[in-house]
Design a protein around this motif. Sequence first.
Motif, PDB file in Angstrom:
ATOM      1  N   TYR A 159     -59.633  11.779  31.304  1.00  0.00           N
ATOM      2  CA  TYR A 159     -58.521  11.146  32.006  1.00  0.00           C
ATOM      3  C   TYR A 159     -58.681   9.626  32.023  1.00  0.00           C
ATOM      4  O   TYR A 159     -57.692   8.891  31.912  1.00  0.00           O
ATOM      5  CB  TYR A 159     -58.420  11.674  33.433  1.00  0.00           C
ATOM      6  CG  TYR A 159     -58.151  13.154  33.497  1.00  0.00           C
ATOM      7  CD1 TYR A 159     -56.937  13.679  33.065  1.00  0.00           C
ATOM      8  CD2 TYR A 159     -59.109  14.047  33.985  1.00  0.00           C
ATOM      9  CE1 TYR A 159     -56.679  15.040  33.115  1.00  0.00           C
ATOM     10  CE2 TYR A 159     -58.868  15.407  34.042  1.00  0.00           C
ATOM     11  CZ  TYR A 159     -57.656  15.905  33.597  1.00  0.00           C
ATOM     12  OH  TYR A 159     -57.412  17.247  33.641  1.00  0.00           O
ATOM     13  N   LEU A 160     -59.908   9.156  32.152  1.00  0.00           N
ATOM     14  CA  LEU A 160     -60.168   7.717  32.144  1.00  0.00           C
ATOM     15  C   LEU A 160     -59.833   7.129  30.778  1.00  0.00           C
ATOM     16  O   LEU A 160     -59.158   6.099  30.679  1.00  0.00           O
ATOM     17  CB  LEU A 160     -61.630   7.452  32.500  1.00  0.00           C
ATOM     18  CG  LEU A 160     -62.033   5.982  32.650  1.00  0.00           C
ATOM     19  CD1 LEU A 160     -61.357   5.365  33.857  1.00  0.00           C
ATOM     20  CD2 LEU A 160     -63.545   5.850  32.768  1.00  0.00           C
ATOM     21  N   PHE A 161     -60.298   7.784  29.712  1.00  0.00           N
ATOM     22  CA  PHE A 161     -60.054   7.270  28.369  1.00  0.00           C
ATOM     23  C   PHE A 161     -58.565   7.321  28.014  1.00  0.00           C
ATOM     24  O   PHE A 161     -58.073   6.491  27.248  1.00  0.00           O
ATOM     25  CB  PHE A 161     -60.867   8.061  27.351  1.00  0.00           C
ATOM     26  CG  PHE A 161     -62.362   7.941  27.541  1.00  0.00           C
ATOM     27  CD1 PHE A 161     -62.930   6.779  28.035  1.00  0.00           C
ATOM     28  CD2 PHE A 161     -63.197   9.001  27.236  1.00  0.00           C
ATOM     29  CE1 PHE A 161     -64.299   6.664  28.229  1.00  0.00           C
ATOM     30  CE2 PHE A 161     -64.581   8.902  27.413  1.00  0.00           C
ATOM     31  CZ  PHE A 161     -65.131   7.725  27.912  1.00  0.00           C
ATOM     32  N   ALA A 162     -57.840   8.271  28.590  1.00  0.00           N
ATOM     33  CA  ALA A 162     -56.409   8.409  28.287  1.00  0.00           C
ATOM     34  C   ALA A 162     -55.575   7.287  28.882  1.00  0.00           C
ATOM     35  O   ALA A 162     -54.424   7.074  28.454  1.00  0.00           O
ATOM     36  CB  ALA A 162     -55.895   9.756  28.788  1.00  0.00           C
ATOM     37  N   MET A 163     -56.106   6.551  29.856  1.00  0.00           N
ATOM     38  CA  MET A 163     -55.286   5.535  30.519  1.00  0.00           C
ATOM     39  C   MET A 163     -55.631   4.114  30.105  1.00  0.00           C
ATOM     40  O   MET A 163     -55.125   3.153  30.664  1.00  0.00           O
ATOM     41  CB  MET A 163     -55.377   5.693  32.041  1.00  0.00           C
ATOM     42  CG  MET A 163     -56.716   5.382  32.668  1.00  0.00           C
ATOM     43  SD  MET A 163     -56.743   5.953  34.393  1.00  0.00           S
ATOM     44  CE  MET A 163     -57.685   4.656  35.193  1.00  0.00           C
ATOM     45  N   GLU A 164     -56.452   3.957  29.070  1.00  0.00           N
ATOM     46  CA  GLU A 164     -56.884   2.628  28.647  1.00  0.00           C
ATOM     47  C   GLU A 164     -55.773   1.877  27.914  1.00  0.00           C
ATOM     48  O   GLU A 164     -55.008   2.449  27.158  1.00  0.00           O
ATOM     49  CB  GLU A 164     -58.095   2.736  27.723  1.00  0.00           C
ATOM     50  CG  GLU A 164     -59.371   3.156  28.401  1.00  0.00           C
ATOM     51  CD  GLU A 164     -60.534   3.247  27.421  1.00  0.00           C
ATOM     52  OE1 GLU A 164     -60.294   3.105  26.194  1.00  0.00           O
ATOM     53  OE2 GLU A 164     -61.673   3.472  27.855  1.00  0.00           O
ATOM     54  N   SER A 165     -55.738   0.572  28.134  1.00  0.00           N
ATOM     55  CA  SER A 165     -54.899  -0.325  27.334  1.00  0.00           C
ATOM     56  C   SER A 165     -55.572  -1.696  27.313  1.00  0.00           C
ATOM     57  O   SER A 165     -56.483  -1.967  28.095  1.00  0.00           O
ATOM     58  CB  SER A 165     -53.481  -0.424  27.896  1.00  0.00           C
ATOM     59  OG  SER A 165     -53.496  -0.992  29.202  1.00  0.00           O
ATOM     60  N   SER A 166     -55.125  -2.558  26.449  1.00  0.00           N
ATOM     61  CA  SER A 166     -55.761  -3.861  26.278  1.00  0.00           C
ATOM     62  C   SER A 166     -55.222  -4.875  27.282  1.00  0.00           C
ATOM     63  O   SER A 166     -54.151  -4.682  27.873  1.00  0.00           O
ATOM     64  CB  SER A 166     -55.521  -4.378  24.860  1.00  0.00           C
ATOM     65  OG  SER A 166     -54.153  -4.719  24.697  1.00  0.00           O
ATOM     66  N   LYS A 167     -55.954  -5.961  27.446  1.00  0.00           N
ATOM     67  CA  LYS A 167     -55.463  -7.056  28.284  1.00  0.00           C
ATOM     68  C   LYS A 167     -54.198  -7.664  27.687  1.00  0.00           C
ATOM     69  O   LYS A 167     -53.340  -8.169  28.417  1.00  0.00           O
ATOM     70  CB  LYS A 167     -56.552  -8.125  28.429  1.00  0.00           C
ATOM     71  CG  LYS A 167     -57.699  -7.765  29.355  1.00  0.00           C
ATOM     72  CD  LYS A 167     -57.259  -7.769  30.795  1.00  0.00           C
ATOM     73  CE  LYS A 167     -58.403  -7.462  31.758  1.00  0.00           C
ATOM     74  NZ  LYS A 167     -59.347  -8.584  31.923  1.00  0.00           N
ATOM     75  N   ASP A 168     -54.072  -7.633  26.360  1.00  0.00           N
ATOM     76  CA  ASP A 168     -52.867  -8.163  25.725  1.00  0.00           C
ATOM     77  C   ASP A 168     -51.628  -7.480  26.287  1.00  0.00           C
ATOM     78  O   ASP A 168     -50.609  -8.130  26.542  1.00  0.00           O
ATOM     79  CB  ASP A 168     -52.920  -7.943  24.210  1.00  0.00           C
ATOM     80  CG  ASP A 168     -53.971  -8.803  23.528  1.00  0.00           C
ATOM     81  OD1 ASP A 168     -54.524  -9.704  24.188  1.00  0.00           O
ATOM     82  OD2 ASP A 168     -54.244  -8.579  22.337  1.00  0.00           O
ATOM     83  N   ASP A 169     -51.715  -6.181  26.470  1.00  0.00           N
ATOM     84  CA  ASP A 169     -50.592  -5.412  27.001  1.00  0.00           C
ATOM     85  C   ASP A 169     -50.223  -5.897  28.402  1.00  0.00           C
ATOM     86  O   ASP A 169     -49.042  -6.071  28.730  1.00  0.00           O
ATOM     87  CB  ASP A 169     -50.954  -3.928  27.023  1.00  0.00           C
ATOM     88  CG  ASP A 169     -49.843  -3.061  27.579  1.00  0.00           C
ATOM     89  OD1 ASP A 169     -48.689  -3.249  27.182  1.00  0.00           O
ATOM     90  OD2 ASP A 169     -50.133  -2.195  28.437  1.00  0.00           O
ATOM     91  N   ALA A 170     -51.236  -6.122  29.225  1.00  0.00           N
ATOM     92  CA  ALA A 170     -50.984  -6.569  30.594  1.00  0.00           C
ATOM     93  C   ALA A 170     -50.350  -7.962  30.627  1.00  0.00           C
ATOM     94  O   ALA A 170     -49.416  -8.220  31.408  1.00  0.00           O
ATOM     95  CB  ALA A 170     -52.284  -6.571  31.389  1.00  0.00           C
ATOM     96  N   TYR A 171     -50.839  -8.844  29.778  1.00  0.00           N
ATOM     97  CA  TYR A 171     -50.315 -10.207  29.803  1.00  0.00           C
ATOM     98  C   TYR A 171     -48.929 -10.316  29.176  1.00  0.00           C
ATOM     99  O   TYR A 171     -48.217 -11.295  29.420  1.00  0.00           O
ATOM    100  CB  TYR A 171     -51.317 -11.166  29.164  1.00  0.00           C
ATOM    101  CG  TYR A 171     -52.407 -11.559  30.143  1.00  0.00           C
ATOM    102  CD1 TYR A 171     -52.214 -12.602  31.037  1.00  0.00           C
ATOM    103  CD2 TYR A 171     -53.604 -10.854  30.214  1.00  0.00           C
ATOM    104  CE1 TYR A 171     -53.189 -12.950  31.957  1.00  0.00           C
ATOM    105  CE2 TYR A 171     -54.582 -11.186  31.137  1.00  0.00           C
ATOM    106  CZ  TYR A 171     -54.373 -12.235  32.013  1.00  0.00           C
ATOM    107  OH  TYR A 171     -55.341 -12.566  32.930  1.00  0.00           O
TER     108      TYR A 171
END
Length: 352
Positions: A159-171
């Motif tokens: 579940y943890l690995f399924a929710m990962e995204s990069s900082k680029d996405d957040a910014y």
Amino acid sequence: MIRELLKEKSVWEKLMATDKPIILYGMGDGADRVLKEFSVLNISISGVMASDGFVRGQVFHGFTVQTLEQVKEEFNDFIILITFGTNKPDVIDRIKELNEEYTVLVPSVPVAGERIFNRGYLMRNGTEIMESYNLMEDEESKEVFRNMCYFQYTGELKYLFAMESSKDDAYKILNLTSEENYLDLGAYRGDTIEEFLKYTCNQYKSITALEPDPKTYKKLVEAIGDMPNTRLLEKGIWNFDTEINFETGKGRGSVINNKEGVLTPVTCIDTLAKETPFTYIKMDIEGVEFVVLYGGYEYLRSNKPKLNVACYHRCCDIYRLPNMLKRVNPDYKIYMRHHPCIPSWETNLYCI
């Protein structure tokens, strides 16, 4: 979601029911917190392990720390509990390898507070959790929220690995410009200022950064002190201006401690905003985010600056912080993203 989640066993229930030896992987504060909960639940461990380069004959809670190979010599089948935090790619990759070969669980113990995300907690707070889930602005945020709940409850890394995204996405959500007045709460040694500069191509109007730990503040000054239009304050952040006890010397983990510590000046967002009209505020402040947001109530309500708020320090943060932000300013669009880290640290709300 809550009804479906309660059909699963919590990580604590799995560990109470298992006949397999339980091996702690890690020797820090997280391991201490896990063992404290184990003492309540009458769960016993069979050993402690660490990465090969960290095994030097140490003894932790009565167990000689071993390598994985030494554990394998003693036990045929066992459960590995990850009890430390890391965002280092090589360490995360190693844990992923372990997860493919062994039963690996991560008991979620909060960075701050004593509450545990177990069955009783989920049943007591399910309504508020779902209210917050429904406040998420996009489907990806809802999926991150859902996986966060499943991970904290079950301890399963998938579940943890399924929710990962990069900082680029957040910014991309924040869409920072060269006109930002940036307020960095919990500036540490300047790493998040460097991150801010990366996403604004070193262009900005002003930077104000707070760091209350004296040793860390010195490092911050050394790293950032000569930058133009930058104000560094050796202060903590709170919901009003005062002085409070602050437990120093723990680096990122330095925290407010009402019982002991160094008397330290603190201020609030509303006071700081009287001097600078902040357009972007980041806060990663070891579990006092909820209190500090109250100290910015007037400014957030009237100006709606972009926000980057850590929501992983306390079990309640993932639902209490979004609910509170919507009360402060109903116009906020709230996104949730998790960046690669074990356990669920580096989970933030991005609000625009």
